[in-house]
Design an enzyme around this catalytic site. Structure first.
Site, PDB file in Angstrom:
ATOM      1  N   GLY A 181       0.805  -1.222   0.000  1.00  0.00           N
ATOM      2  CA  GLY A 181       0.000   0.000   0.000  1.00  0.00           C
ATOM      3  C   GLY A 181       0.832   1.263   0.000  1.00  0.00           C
ATOM      4  N   ASN A 182       2.142   1.130   0.211  1.00  0.00           N
ATOM      5  CA  ASN A 182       3.079   2.266   0.215  1.00  0.00           C
ATOM      6  C   ASN A 182       2.789   3.260   1.339  1.00  0.00           C
ATOM      7  OD1 ASN A 182       5.413   3.330  -0.983  1.00  0.00           O
ATOM      8  ND2 ASN A 182       4.259   4.865  -2.098  1.00  0.00           N
ATOM      9  N   THR A 183       2.138   2.803   2.406  1.00  0.00           N
ATOM     10  CA  THR A 183       1.796   3.714   3.502  1.00  0.00           C
ATOM     11  C   THR A 183       2.951   3.894   4.482  1.00  0.00           C
ATOM     12  OG1 THR A 183       0.827   1.874   4.733  1.00  0.00           O
ATOM     13  CG2 THR A 183      -0.654   3.191   3.381  1.00  0.00           C
ATOM     14  N   VAL A 185       6.648   3.009   3.324  1.00  0.00           N
ATOM     15  CA  VAL A 185       7.801   3.362   2.494  1.00  0.00           C
ATOM     16  C   VAL A 185       7.587   4.716   1.823  1.00  0.00           C
ATOM     17  CG1 VAL A 185       9.178   2.689   0.482  1.00  0.00           C
ATOM     18  CG2 VAL A 185       8.432   0.958   2.124  1.00  0.00           C
ATOM     19  N   ALA A 689      -9.221  30.109   3.974  1.00  0.00           N
ATOM     20  CA  ALA A 689      -8.215  31.142   4.261  1.00  0.00           C
ATOM     21  C   ALA A 689      -8.171  31.486   5.746  1.00  0.00           C
ATOM     22  CB  ALA A 689      -8.507  32.402   3.439  1.00  0.00           C
ATOM     23  N   GLU A1097     -17.192  35.098  11.845  1.00  0.00           N
ATOM     24  CA  GLU A1097     -16.205  34.890  12.902  1.00  0.00           C
ATOM     25  C   GLU A1097     -16.824  34.625  14.263  1.00  0.00           C
ATOM     26  OE1 GLU A1097     -12.318  37.388  11.953  1.00  0.00           O
ATOM     27  OE2 GLU A1097     -14.047  38.679  12.233  1.00  0.00           O
TER      28      GLU A1097
END
Length: 1622
Positions: A181-183, A185, A689, A1097
């Site tokens: 899954g490359n989570t 490496v 923002a 706000e």
């Protein structure tokens, strides 16, 4: 999934389906940046579950973040797909809120359907969904699987299809990681700079995807995704009886909060285990559950317990580099076995744990006696760790409170936590560790026991209606365009900023030479490239684009690299070398700024009344202080700029994500030295923002513009999340000190306060924030006498700036804090104090503004009524009485939020309205759309004024070319000031249309349309759906500030929390389960358009109600535990801070030991009725008498007669404070013993047992409960070894009784000593605290060796060897044998012979070597002899003759290793000095002879040294030439030591290995061999032998292919020579 192919190949149509439509129409989109991600998560949810449950819905969205909406409208959209009714989910009392007629909330306050109509929704038709083409799936299934290999610039990616192929690849590339899954490496390579030239993807291998039930458990393939594992465990739990699935339940519990669903879908089960990260939530529970790992390597398969990989911490090498994890076996739980898992994280989901744990206990059948116990912790230290000694000590104990208390102390003693580098609290982690065990104890113990529109309004009039966001559909489809979505411009370049790594330093030099050599790099931009202004003076101190001579914070931009891609720019940026000279002082905190008098001017003061006089007349005065942490904006769209030079007249288009296009235009024009009319700034929309995209964005836009100006190319600058958080500031941290005077009835008459505000390194808006904090400090209260100072501190942090609320969230929290303090002091409820001091009549505020508080009072009363506050308060009090460990709190907070911008010109606006001949209207104004729905509201205003449908009106973009000099969209004023301008423009146009209208009064809008004009005015409008969304979004953002979002810096000013991994903003799981927002009815505001008000706000501050509800709950805990002392809480009020203020036995355990404490510390118990047995006791500090009460379970409590020093005692709740200043001594059984009496008791007991050592062990085990082993450990061990107490020197004291049941009186044989070793082992396992005392005893005995007889020494030596072998003793005790006198007289060597014989007999020489190496004793053994005999020859002869040949060989080998290391070190030094080869050769040959080093070894050393003396080029095409040149000069040196064929072969193998390991050398192998052949370093025969069968497997095919032609030439040459000779 948002795109669908249309009729023509070139055209793409955006497809609006039910998901996108509902999300948009339910107002689930504000800024829209996160919306496509939400849509895709909902798509996945509905594809898997067409009618999902609420639990599935929450799980699907757990991995998505939104900063604007507060999540409620997104959940509303999802709920429209749910089959089941969505209730409050509160069923603890057996009732659902839907079943209760007297519900605490009015029925009309449920989710209001008036905000959207479900009748408008398209039906969801699954058959029309976009899906993955089935044809492609069938093609993929039918095609035979084959190995896939992809090669990039630096990385090769290989995907094998069989286990055998994978094992071959792993053998060839042992360092290559397996990626599923490359989570793990992926983040390591991206964020931590790790590089892997080869990646192996094994996801397609069937063996790694196995799912199989067995007789004893469940086997899961290592490549299975976590989601698949989750499904399998869920099915197994439903399939099997509860008794067998306790392990499955515990693992499943951790899986539910491990990452989000998106991560679980790709992350592999095996990868989570094999990475061995301490933050893994799975590893502790899997290890505790005795899971097995199935491993494979080429030619071998084996199974190991998972506990093995955590046995020795992070450096464990149980799994070899060539091995891979094939599958994991999770066992069924057994009868009498209980398993639990725990975690504590900054956020419930999608957050790495602070600490986690897995625990398992197995009981003897039918009893509560512990048979087996496993406790594993993660997160606390660098690896998952087992409390092994604690577990072994507790085996055989009953599962009761005494066991609990001892277990907690043993765990804290065994698992030592290092000091944290990132500011985490070690004491908090310790508290969590023991608290987890307490929760486990309780769990097991329990198991063992068992809005409305006016009806008269015109249907076409859109004002006041919940109109969907104008861009909502585009957000949902992904059609909405943000800066980074803009198409690439021809020749476009990319920027990467180079930022300061120092907080305050002088720039000595900037070296860009390496960066400029990088691939694709165009230039490095510095301050020297700025054509005009590099600094902007908006106040006395400048805002700086590029640092020139000095840096003033970490993250300040020094220069920027421009390249042809983002990757190349970032790679080059990392190569820019900057030399600094540190400047003092480095100021990071408010306290440091005050100390150095570092402030921005002016300092502000606000005062009314006579404060000093008022303090003299009040009944009470309190003083306090509160710290409020900062907060990052964490907008979804990071800072983004695209600068496009037009090519003539110095014009430039800027596409910027900003709230203030005019200031961007001004700053960029100033930096380029051109008039503002040459800079066109465009803003379509902003992905969030919150005040963070004004001045900071101007500086970044200037960086991009300067670069575009210099290169004459379009330049794109998109900050990564990490860079954004490092470069930009955020909300200002506050420290407030206050003094409050009040009457006994709760009336506050005087307040004196000081605010210290961390402004960062430049002024920005900080002084204005300080002013606003003063103006709004009164909140909703009338304080007649008020004085407050605000000081803005100048520090070396990135400049803090505007943030939603602009100072009020901080000053408001301060005010509510002293309100609560007054309530604590008077004993009145906080809501009573608030009511008493609230504005009640028309009067002036402290800043002289007239205020009518009618609506304030109405809001307060309605909130009280709708929330059923008092009935809930009663219910909470009752709940808290019934629950000791779980508390609830409630708070109600009023708010008065003054709206408006201080300077009048900031409240002006402009609008441009075009009416076209076809009747359509184009609307433009100066406001920025960033999620607040301003464009939608402006279209609503125009629609009402022009009396036309909204569909006829279009908004294009905000641009400085259409509306110049517009004010910033800030302070909730964007809609207000622009709305009136739109209204005025439309009314002006209608006046001009009146003649036409009169001529044709029945005509349509299209008939009247004539002309266009530009008009300027101010005003606002309102949209209930958008406004409610703004309130909810602000509230949830406020929850983040007050409870979660914690900023942590290093002592050097480096931000630790710089990404979503470390910095946690609220997620969908963090919003209130019941979230009801209603708008006050019939509220009028005559000063604004359509009687509306700005709300963007104001709602933020209301998040502090959560802060005070938590405070209320903490107060309940402290009151119950007798903690009456005033306490202060900081913001954010994190779980760590809450835990620290809820003091109990577990928090006390973590306090440093040097603090005074009571000797009898018990755990907190469930309330019980004590049976009192008085025991006298004395407090030595205060001389106050006390009684000790013994409960039925044997636990002793203190009952104080009268003492002001001790906390109040309530029976049944043992509340013991470590900081209690009284030290008690109870006259009980243990205290009566002195060493003599202790010795008599032990000797008498030993005499009664006789020589039966099993009986001795049982006696010692039982006696520990009565006798004080901890105090008299030395006496105990003296008796067990020597028979009585030893005098100095080792002799027995004459006047003491003795026993023959001891080591010295036993037979001198190995079997007897083994039996005695068992006695010591059992004793120390049972009483773990004796371990250190026993080690000290043995060290003492070794120093006394001369005082013992030879027989006694022999017995002690054998015993010591056995204890070293079984791990009871550490090899470091051998240090005592190096005593000069013992060595001189030969005692040490003789003793060592006996010791090593018994040690090696128990283990083997390899185990002995490991133990010696661990304590650095492996190279010191020759110190057993005097200095004149410390040689390998003498050592070898002595120990060989004594029968220890293996020890002799080990020492000889160690000496040889040392000699080789010394040879290599000296050789490298000689090479670096450039010594002549003849001198080097002479030296090496002398060392070979002296240390018996072979020629093959020397060749290896020389090769390694030669290759390490140069920095090799990373480019493959250049490194071969460099290697040949370098190796040619060292050929004579190598030739001198390749006189044997075996030496030549060794060199060949080393060359092969080096070329394989260093991938850029792969093509240089043959050239190196040919060079050495020509230089006569290598000859034909070894080369041919290597080629035939002596080569390595590494790179075999590549290297043999390279050598093929050269070998053929050699063979031909050899044949020719043979013919000539014949």
């Amino acid at each position: 999934m948002a795109l669908q192919e249309a009729a023509t190949p070139e055209e793409l149509v955006f497809y609006v389906n039910g998901r996108k439509e509902r999300l948009a129409k339910c107002h689930g989109s504000q800024c829209g940046f996160c919306t496509p991600g939400m849509v895709m998560s909902i798509y996945t949810l509905l594809r898997n579950h067409p009618e999902p449950t609420s639990e599935q819905m929450m799980a699907a969205l757990a991995g998505n973040l939104c900063r604007c909406t507060g999540y409620r409208p997104i959940l509303d959209a999802c709920k429209t797909f749910c089959k089941e009714s969505i209730c409050c989910q509160r069923k603890a009392n057996g009732k659902c809120c839907l079943d209760q007629e007297d519900d605490l909330f009015d029925s009309e306050e449920k989710v209001s359907p008036s905000l959207f109509s479900t009748d408008e929704f398209q039906p969801l038709d699954p058959t029309q969904e976009l899906i993955f083409p089935p044809e492609l799936m069938r093609m993929a299934e039918n095609q035979p699987k084959r190995t896939l290999v992809f090669c990039g610039e630096r990385v090769m990616w290989i995907s094998p299809v069989s286990l055998d192929e994978l094992l071959d690849l792993k053998a060839a590339h042992p360092k290559a990681p397996l990626v599923v899954g490359n989570t793990t490496v992926g983040p390591d390579m991206k964020f931590r700079g790790m590089f892997h030239p080869v990646l192996i993807a094994p996801a397609r291998i069937p063996d790694l995807n196995v799912l199989k039930y067995t007789n004893d458990g469940l086997t899961l393939g290592a490549a299975c995704s976590l989601s698949l594992v989750q499904d399998m465990l869920t099915n197994a739990i439903a399939k099997f009886p509860e008794e067998k699935t306790r392990v499955f339940c515990a693992v499943l519990q951790q899986l539910r909060t491990l990452g989000g669903e998106q991560i679980r879908n790709v992350a592999s089960f095996g990868g989570n285990i094999i990475s061995r990260k301490s933050t893994s939530d799975l590893n502790p529970v899997l290890a505790a559950s005795n899971c097995m790992l199935n491993l494979a390597s080429r030619g071998q398969k084996r199974q190991i317990p998972m506990t093995d990989i955590f046995a020795d911490g992070v450096g464990n090498n149980t799994i070899t580099p060539e091995e891979i994890l094939v599958s994991v076996h999770i066992p069924y739980s057994r009868k009498g076995e209980y398993v639990s898992a725990f975690r504590q994280a900054p956020r419930r989901e999608n957050a790495l744990p602070i600490t986690n744990a897995g625990m398992r206990v197995l009981f003897e059948e039918g009893t509560d006696i512990i048979k087996d116990l496993s406790i594993f912790y993660g997160g606390a230290i660098s690896a998952t760790v087992c409390a092994k000694q604690t577990c072994s000590t507790l085996i055989g104990r009953h599962w009761n409170e005494q066991m609990l208390d001892e277990a907690c102390r043993l765990v804290l003693k065994e698992i030592a936590l290092p000091g944290s580098a990132d500011g985490e609290n070690v004491d908090y982690k310790k508290t969590l560790m023991v608290s987890f065990f307490y929760r486990f104890f309780l769990e097991v113990s329990q198991s063992l026991k068992t809005m409305d529109v006016e009806p008269s309004q015109c249907p076409q009039d859109s004002v006041g209606r919940p109109i969907m966001h104008q861009s909502g559909i585009k957000h949902a489809t992904g059609e909405a365009v943000y800066i980074d979505d803009l198409p690439s411009v021809d020749g476009e370049l990319f920027l990467a900023a180079v930022t300061s790594s120092r907080a305050h330093a002088k720039i000595v030099s900037i070296d860009t030479s390496e960066a400029l050599k990088g691939e694709g790099v165009f230039d490095v931009i510095t301050a020297h490239d700025v054509p005009a202004a590099n600094e902007f003076y908006f106040s006395d101190e400048p805002e700086i684009i590029f640092a020139r001579n000095e840096v003033i914070c970490v993250g300040q931009i020094i220069c920027a690299v421009v390249a042809d891609s983002v990757v190349h720019a970032k790679q080059a940026a990392a190569k820019v070398k900057i030399e600094y000279e540190t400047l003092e002082p480095v100021i990071l905190t408010i306290e440091e700024a005050v100390k150095h008098n570092s402030f921005f001017e002016p300092r502000r003061k606000l005062e009314q009344g006579n404060v000093d006089e008022a303090f003299e007349t009040v009944d009470n005065i309190i003083e306090g202080e509160i710290c409020i942490g900062g907060q990052k904006h964490f907008y979804m769209e990071t800072q983004s700029v695209l600068a496009v030079p037009k090519g003539e007249d110095k014009e430039m288009d800027l596409y910027v994500s900003t709230q203030h296009p005019a200031i961007i235009q001004e700053m960029v024009a100033a930096s380029l030295g051109v008039p503002a009319n040459r800079i066109m700034c465009h803003v379509k929309r902003v992905g969030g923002a919150f005040g963070g995209k004004i001045l900071r964005t101007g500086l970044l836009a200037s960086v991009a513009a300067v670069t575009a100006n210099k290169t004459s190319r379009a330049v794109r600058l998109i900050l990564s999340r990490e860079d954004d958080m490092v470069i930009t500031g955020g909300r200002h941290p506050f420290i407030a000190k206050y003094k409050v005077g009040f009457m006994n009835d709760g009336r506050i008459t005087a307040v004196d306060a000081k605010y210290y505000i961390n402004g960062g390194c430049t002024p920005d808006e900080s002084v204005l924030v300080a002013e606003v904090s003063l103006l709004k400090m009164d909140n909703a209260y009338k304080i007649p006498n008020l004085r407050c100072w605000a000081h803005v501190c100048k520090t070396n942090l990135p400049s803090n700036t505007a943030f939603r609320g602009f100072g009020f969230p901080q000053s408001g929290l301060v005010t509510e804090t002293w309100i609560t303090d007054v309530a604590d002091k008077t004993g009145l409820a906080p809501e009573k104090i608030r009511e008493i001091n609230m504005y009640k009549k028309n009067e002036q505020t402290h800043f002289k503004q007239n205020l009518d508080p009618q609506n304030l009072i109405r809001c307060w009363n309605e909130c009280m009524e709708k929330s059923a506050y008092y009935s809930r308060r009663t219910a909470i009090n009752e709940f808290n009485k019934q629950n000791y460990w779980k508390k609830r709190g409630i708070a109600i907070v009023p708010m008065k939020y003054p709206f408006g911008l201080g300077t009048p010109y900031l409240s002006q606006a402009a609008a441009l309205v075009h009416i076209y001949t076809d009747g359509s209207v184009l609307l433009t104004h100066g406001g920025i759309e960033m999620g607040q729905g301003i464009h939608t509201k402006m279209i609503q205003v125009a629609s009402r004024e022009l009396n036309i449908p909204m569909s006829c009106i279009h908004f294009c973009e905000t641009s400085t070319t259409t509306v110049p000099n517009a004010c910033a969209s800030v302070g909730s004023a964007g809609t207000d000031v622009n709305g009136m301008a739109v209204k005025d423009a439309c009314q002006t146009l209608l006046k001009r249309l009146q003649p036409i209208i009169k001529k044709n009064p029945t005509g349509t809008w299209n008939d009247w349309n004539l002309r266009t004009d530009i008009v300027m005015d101010v005003g606002c409008s309102i949209n209930p759906a958008v406004d409610i969304g703004q309130i909810e979004g602000a509230f949830v953002q406020g929850i983040g500030l007050y409870t979660m979002e914690e900023l942590k810096y290093s002592s050097e000013g480096v931000l630790y929390t710089r990404g979503p991994d470390q910095y946690k903003v609220p997620a969908v799981c963090d919003i209130p389960e019941q979230f009801s927002v209603s708008l006050l009815s019939s509220s009028q505001n005559p000063y604004a358009i359509y009687a509306s008000k700005g709300i963007g706000e104001a709602g933020f501050f209301l998040g502090c109600s959560v802060f005070f509800a938590l405070r209320d709950a903490v107060t309940g805990v402290r009151n119950e535990r007798g903690l009456k002392k005033t306490f202060a809480l900081k913001s954010p009020l994190t779980a760590e801070q809450i835990r620290a203020n809820c003091t109990d036995a577990f928090t006390e355990m973590t306090v440093p030991k040097q603090m005074p404490r009571h000797p009898l510390v018990a755990s907190v118990l469930i309330p019980i009725t004590p049976a009192r047995i008085p025991v006298s006791g004395t407090c030595f500090r205060s001389n106050h008498q006390a009684n000790v009460v013994t409960l039925k379970n044997g636990i002793k409590l203190r009952e104080w007669v009268s003492t002001p020093f001790c906390p109040e005692k309530k029976y049944g709740c043992i509340i013991h404070c470590w900081t209690a200043p009284c030290l008690w001594k109870i006259k009980n059984e243990k205290e009566r013993f002195d060493p003599t009496q202790f010795q008599d008791c032990i000797i008498q007991g030993l005499s009664e047992t006789g020589t039966d050592l099993e009986a001795v062990a049982k006696f010692l085990d039982a006696s520990g409960a009565k006798l004080d082993y901890r105090r008299y450990a030395e006496t105990l061990f003296d008796i067990l070894v020597a028979g009585g107490m030893l005098a100095p020197g080792g002799t027995l004291a004459d006047d003491m009784t003795r026993t023959n049941v001891c080591v010295f009186a036993a037979q001198e044989d190995l079997e007897t000593m083994q039996a005695f070793a068992q006695v010591f082992n059992k004793l120390i396992r049972r009483y773990k605290y004796l371990e250190k005392g026993f080690e000290d005893e043995v060290k003492k005995l070794l120093l006394f060796l001369k005082g013992f007889t030879e027989s006694e020494r022999n017995k002690l030596a054998m015993l010591t060897g056995i204890l070293l072998a079984n791990g009871t003793l550490n090899a470091s005790i051998l240090n005592s044998l190096y005593n000069e006198n013992l060595v001189k007289e030969g005692v040490s060597a003789a003793f060592a012979v006996k010791l090593f014989k018994s040690w090696i007999n128990e283990k083997d020489i390899n185990a002995v070597a490991v133990s010696l190496r661990k304590v650095n004793m492996d190279n010191r053994l020759m110190e057993l002899f005097p200095a004149n005999k410390q040689s390998v020859e003498h050592f070898s002869k002595y120990f060989t003759e004594a029968g220890l040949k293996e020890l002799s060989e080990y020492v000889r080998n160690q000496q040889s290793i040392g000699a080789r290391k010394e040879l290599q070190k000296e050789l490298q030094e000689q090479m670096s000095r450039g010594d002549p080869f003849k001198d080097i050769i002479l030296y090496v040959k002398e060392e070979m002879k002296k240390n018996n080093i072979s020629e093959q070894t020397v060749v290896t050393i020389i090769w390694s040294s030669v290759m390490s003396t140069v920095e090799w080029n990373k480019k493959e095409e250049l490194v071969a030439e460099q290697a040949i040149k370098h190796l040619k000069q060292y050929s004579p040196l190598l030739a001198a030591f390749t006189t044997q064929g075996q030496s030549e072969l060794t060199l060949l193998l080393k060359i092969q290995e080096y070329c394989y390991d260093n991938i850029h050398f792969m093509k240089a192998f043959q050239k190196i061999v040919v060079l050495f052949y020509k230089a006569e370093v290598l000859s034909e025969e070894p080369i041919l032998k290597w080629y035939k069968d002596a080569h390595l497997a590494k790179g075999k095919s590549v290297f043999l292919e390279q050598m093929k032609k050269f070998v053929e030439w050699l063979k031909n040459a050899e044949e020719g020579n043979q013919q000539l000779s014949s």
